[in-house]
Design an enzyme around this catalytic site. Structure first.
Site, PDB file in Angstrom:
ATOM      1  N   HIS A   1      58.694  22.168  13.216  1.00 53.78           N
ATOM      2  CA  HIS A   1      58.745  22.338  14.660  1.00 53.78           C
ATOM      3  C   HIS A   1      60.182  22.351  15.153  1.00 53.78           C
ATOM      4  CE1 HIS A   1      54.452  20.472  14.963  1.00 53.78           C
ATOM      5  NE2 HIS A   1      54.439  21.729  14.566  1.00 53.78           N
TER       6      HIS A   1
ATOM      7  N   ASP B   1      49.292  18.699  14.347  1.00 58.16           N
ATOM      8  CA  ASP B   1      49.417  20.061  13.834  1.00 58.16           C
ATOM      9  C   ASP B   1      49.365  20.046  12.309  1.00 58.16           C
ATOM     10  OD1 ASP B   1      49.747  22.812  13.967  1.00 58.16           O
ATOM     11  OD2 ASP B   1      51.934  22.701  13.978  1.00 58.16           O
TER      12      ASP B   1
ATOM     13  N   SER C   1      57.231  18.010  10.751  1.00 55.66           N
ATOM     14  CA  SER C   1      57.706  17.924  12.131  1.00 55.66           C
ATOM     15  C   SER C   1      58.774  16.843  12.199  1.00 55.66           C
ATOM     16  CB  SER C   1      56.525  17.631  13.067  1.00 55.66           C
ATOM     17  OG  SER C   1      56.951  17.567  14.411  1.00 55.66           O
TER      18      SER C   1
END
Length: 338
Positions: free
Chosen positions: A39, A131, A12
């Protein structure tokens, strides 16, 4: 004998720099396919595929629905779609956002765990929030090798640190050490395929198709008293070892930490609406007070002045509550594409 020829990577914030380094250090003859979720905002028009292709020896592109995953290639999850793998072909999942993201890292790891954990490697690198933690452990539990970037080495430590708190990770490595480690791991023989939990199969299908039912969720977890921050539906608690996460039957999924943050956001939004309401009502009362003064109605004017005082006091209580919430709130995560 087959080798571990699927490398699933999740990252990310700080992920672009990490990926640039990683692919520049891997050989052209890398005997595995790289499946990557980073992401991205749906509005982020990226040239990441071109950047990675130019820096490394392997071609990179955004994955297309139904294409096979070939050795020596890099497949990127496109904005607003989950990247799913079935052991042969890639799919672009239309399921709901997970951990506030689509693409989300967890669905990729779970899909690889379901189809081919015995010949796969999961890699979780720099990033904020949580995540990827549930997914990489599912991958490891099903027989995949797991690699987590050392949080002290990561540009953003939270994502790898969360995964490590759960334990049972095969390798913790600095970014500089990951390319050599992957070169070793992909040349290991594949393991014997193991059993895949039924719950895992259901969650992969949700991410792929967006389809779920209340009855199916009752089989996966137990109903909670918490409503979904995305759609206000009922959420189910899903226990994995000593950790807890949540999912609604629409498909939205959250770690426990993210549910807490989302509920804080809901409280902040509700307080903002309340403050606006008090301020607007006070403005209307001021107009009515002025009208009463102009038409020589002193009793009515006093009534509206008293009401203004009450509304201003109520608004100040809400302002104080918003200040307290803001002091407790965590900073927003940085976008990986910024």
């Amino acid at each position: 004998m087959a080798n571990r020829d699927i490398v699933a990577i999740g990252t990310s914030a700080g992920g672009l720099d990490a990926l640039r380094f990683l692919v520049s250090e891997l050989p052209k003859e890398f005997p595995a396919a790289l499946l990557v979720v980073m992401h991205l905002s749906p509005r982020f028009t990226s040239r990441i595929d071109s950047i990675l292709t130019q820096l490394g020896r392997m071609p990179a592109h955004f994955a297309e629905n139904g294409e096979p995953a070939r050795h020596g290639r890099i497949y990127l999850a496109p904005p607003d779609r989950h990247l799913i793998y079935d052991g042969r072909l890639l799919s672009l999942g239309i399921g709901s956002r997970e951990n506030h993201s689509r693409p989300s890292i967890d669905p990729l790891f779970r899909s690889v765990a379901q189809c081919c954990a015995h010949r796969s490697i999961g890699v979780l690198m720099t990033g904020t929030m949580t995540d990827g933690s549930a997914g990489i452990h599912a991958l490891g539990d099903c027989g995949g090798k797991t690699v987590v970037q050392d949080p002290e080495d990561a540009a953003f430590a939270e994502m790898p640190a969360t995964a490590l708190r759960r334990g049972n990770v095969d390798h913790v490595a600095t970014l500089a050490a990951i390319p050599a480690l992957l070169n070793e791991l992909v040349r290991e023989p594949a393991a014997v395929p193991g059993d895949v939990p039924e719950n895992l199969q259901h969650e992969v299908e949700m991410a792929k198709t967006g389809k779920s039912t209340i009855g199916l969720m009752d089989r996966i977890g137990r109903r909670s008293v918490i409503t979904c921050p995305e759609c206000d539906g009922v959420m189910w608690e899903i226990e994995e070892g000593d950790t807890l996460r949540y999912r609604c039957h629409v498909g939205h999924a959250f770690s426990a930490d993210l549910v807490n943050i989302a509920l804080e956001d809901s409280v902040s939004r509700a307080l903002a609406v309340a403050l606006r309401s008090f301020e607007e009502r006070a403005e209307i009362a001021r107009d009515l007070e002025g009208q009463a003064e102009r038409t020589s109605r002193p009793a009515s004017a006093k009534m509206w002045r008293d009401r203004i005082t009450e509304l201003d006091a109520e608004a100040e209580v809400v302002r104080d509550a918003i200040k307290r919430i803001n002091r407790l709130a965590r900073p927003a995560p940085s976008s990986a594409g910024e």
